[in-house]
Design a protein around this motif. Sequence first.
Motif, short mmCIF file in Angstrom:
data_model
loop_
_atom_site.label_atom_id
_atom_site.label_comp_id
_atom_site.label_asym_id
_atom_site.label_seq_id
_atom_site.Cartn_x
_atom_site.Cartn_y
_atom_site.Cartn_z
N PRO A 208 0.68 -1.22 0.30
CA PRO A 208 0.34 -0.16 0.05
C PRO A 208 0.98 1.12 -0.25
O PRO A 208 0.51 2.31 -0.39
CB PRO A 208 -1.15 -0.68 0.98
CG PRO A 208 -0.97 -1.40 1.90
CD PRO A 208 0.39 -2.07 1.23
N TYR A 209 1.89 1.31 0.48
CA TYR A 209 2.51 2.73 0.73
C TYR A 209 3.35 2.73 -0.67
O TYR A 209 3.48 3.78 -1.17
CB TYR A 209 3.86 2.15 1.53
CG TYR A 209 3.12 2.65 3.02
CD1 TYR A 209 2.48 2.44 3.80
CD2 TYR A 209 4.48 2.15 4.13
CE1 TYR A 209 2.01 2.97 4.66
CE2 TYR A 209 4.29 2.37 5.41
CZ TYR A 209 2.83 2.50 5.74
OH TYR A 209 3.19 2.69 6.59
N LEU A 210 3.95 1.41 -1.89
CA LEU A 210 4.80 1.50 -2.59
C LEU A 210 3.06 2.10 -3.54
O LEU A 210 3.42 3.34 -4.82
CB LEU A 210 4.61 0.02 -3.66
CG LEU A 210 5.94 0.21 -2.56
CD1 LEU A 210 6.07 -1.70 -2.73
CD2 LEU A 210 7.24 0.46 -3.24
N LYS A 211 1.89 2.02 -3.20
CA LYS A 211 1.03 2.57 -4.30
C LYS A 211 0.56 3.87 -4.50
O LYS A 211 0.75 4.78 -5.05
CB LYS A 211 -0.68 1.64 -3.89
CG LYS A 211 -1.34 1.51 -4.86
CD LYS A 211 -2.74 1.20 -4.60
CE LYS A 211 -3.65 1.06 -4.92
NZ LYS A 211 -3.84 2.91 -4.81
N ALA A 212 1.05 4.77 -2.67
CA ALA A 212 0.60 5.90 -2.70
C ALA A 212 1.56 6.29 -2.70
O ALA A 212 1.56 7.50 -3.37
CB ALA A 212 0.93 5.73 -0.67
#
Lengths: 353, 353
Positions: free
Chosen positions: A53-57
């Motif tokens: 999720p952090y990589l997506k953000a």
Amino acid sequence: MDKKYDAKALAAFATGLFEAAGLDEAKAGTIGPLLVEADLMGHTTHGLQLCAPYLKALDDGTMEKEGGPQVLSDRGAVVTWDGRRLPGVWLTARAVDLGVERAKLYGTASIAIRRSHHIACLAVFLERATRAGCMVQIASSDPAVSSVAPYGGTEPLFTPDPIAVGIPTGGDPILIDTSASITTNGLTGRLHGEGKKLPGAWVQNAEGAASDDPAVLFTDPPGTILPIGGKEYGHKGYGLALMIEALTQGLPGHGRADPAEGWGAGVYVQVMDPTAFTGEAAFTRQIDHIVERCRANKPVAGGPPVRLPGQSAIAKRAASSSGGVALYPGIIDALAPWAEKYGLVPPVPISAS
Amino acid sequence: MDKKYDAKALAAFATGLFEAAGLDEAKAGTIGPLLVEADLMGHTTHGLQLCAPYLKALDDGTMEKEGGPQVLSDRGAVVTWDGRRLPGVWLTARAVDLGVERAKLYGTASIAIRRSHHIACLAVFLERATRAGCMVQIASSDPAVSSVAPYGGTEPLFTPDPIAVGIPTGGDPILIDTSASITTNGLTGRLHGEGKKLPGAWVQNAEGAASDDPAVLFTDPPGTILPIGGKEYGHKGYGLALMIEALTQGLPGHGRADPAEGWGAGVYVQVMDPTAFTGEAAFTRQIDHIVERCRANKPVAGGPPVRLPGQSAIAKRAASSSGGVALYPGIIDALAPWAEKYGLVPPVPISAS
């Protein structure tokens, strides 16, 4: 939990992914190892599970990559930052380090951060302060998320509102990781996804009937997570929620009164240096005495020995550092597309014990 | 609760008794009204009920009468006092006032007190800070008393370890009065004396079996009060207890590691001035928004409207100030011998409604 991975290899992999996603070496090199640290300590909902999720953000621009926090106030013992939606794990680690530095000067320091991105597992930041001989409290809330109702109410308002406390001792530090609510968004979401029940009536449906089924949180209108004390004495958890929301949104001056900006956090860090009170020796003498009396306390009939908060996490970390980290199922799979996108190779399991 | 008394007459009576017992005007004039304030706010176990035991402690010399606290450290934003077993109500009121003064200078202030005598009701000190626009936390523990076991254990170690928090708003302040344990020594003692049960399984017997009978606390060996979360998630209350004992005994450097000195308290006061963070307006804007959303929150089916912590106490105080204070039975009777000893006349009830 069958596959185990080398902790250093996992940290390097996560760091590599964050660098590939556009973070500088300092930020990526802080966040990768701290996410793995959460897994090492058994906080499996707040470790590498957050990497994808952090990589997506970072990819969609909802997590800021460049620069540092904007200083909104600096009064020595008080510092306020606008986190500019930078990675919360990096911001919080820096805030604790600054808190320690300032507490050494002023005896105590309060750091408030608005508009941080998500900060993951609070417990992993505590030892930055306890290693320096300081006591530390870290609280956070996410003004864009509501899953806990005020006591007596039914509509989601607060986040679970975690607070973590680190206390230095003569031996291992005491690492307390608690919250104003009985359980977390992470655990209820995971159990709901797996079709499982909670260990107790820790949630209520939209009419306010207590339940052990996390599915009540996913109805329309939704149910809510109960504050500490549940139906019986939930005013206690409600009071803690108000305290934590005041520290993490009131003091930094940004929160639920503002338009939601997406997944993020208000953060409050308090560091106290015992040498400014009556000295490290006087502090440790009291704490070690209490630790000893906890350990020696006669257990509940048929129960295990009394443990100190953090004791189990520190033991898990020691075991995982030598024997490998048992990741929660699905975590490496979720990172595979990102590894492919950035041309990185995921670590392979070191054992399938 | 049938007889009602004029609040000012009660405060004058209590002040007169404390002066007659040897306290100077400043000390007696602080303690008398603050004990009555606790009764006004409905905290009947921690108000005038404590007047007789305090008079006894002054009489037998276990509560110090003369002078002020000894300053052990003063670093500006951090102050540590040895309370010299002076009256805790007076010491705590002074500590909050000093905390506000220092928070106005440094943005934040931490005051730790060792060897205070008993401090009564934490909630009555909060408005000294909120009236000045500051947020305040007050925690205390009594190292000479043990009634709560660490989670998983059975032997009394901690006190209930209260923590109170005051948060200024645009209207009435939020006044949070909570603790690390489910219930208090005061309530369990009173219900035991009256042969009554607790509202839930808030205590455990000496083997660790949960119970709603306060009598289990008075066996040999004794049972214990359960931490917040009880048998189910009592690690949360246990963590809060360790935090509060570290703040109130570790920082002031005196506690359970020392020989017991009798009924007393370690105290920790933290004051934060919102103007040093992002300003009073920014703070109040967030808090008032949350207050509004709590009040407007749809109640549990069939339940009363959602209240803010302190709202009921403030309403009771307003009603009692005009209509008189309904004292818990036996309080005036317990003071009659002291009134006679010191030649004072107890107030007469203003009504028997």
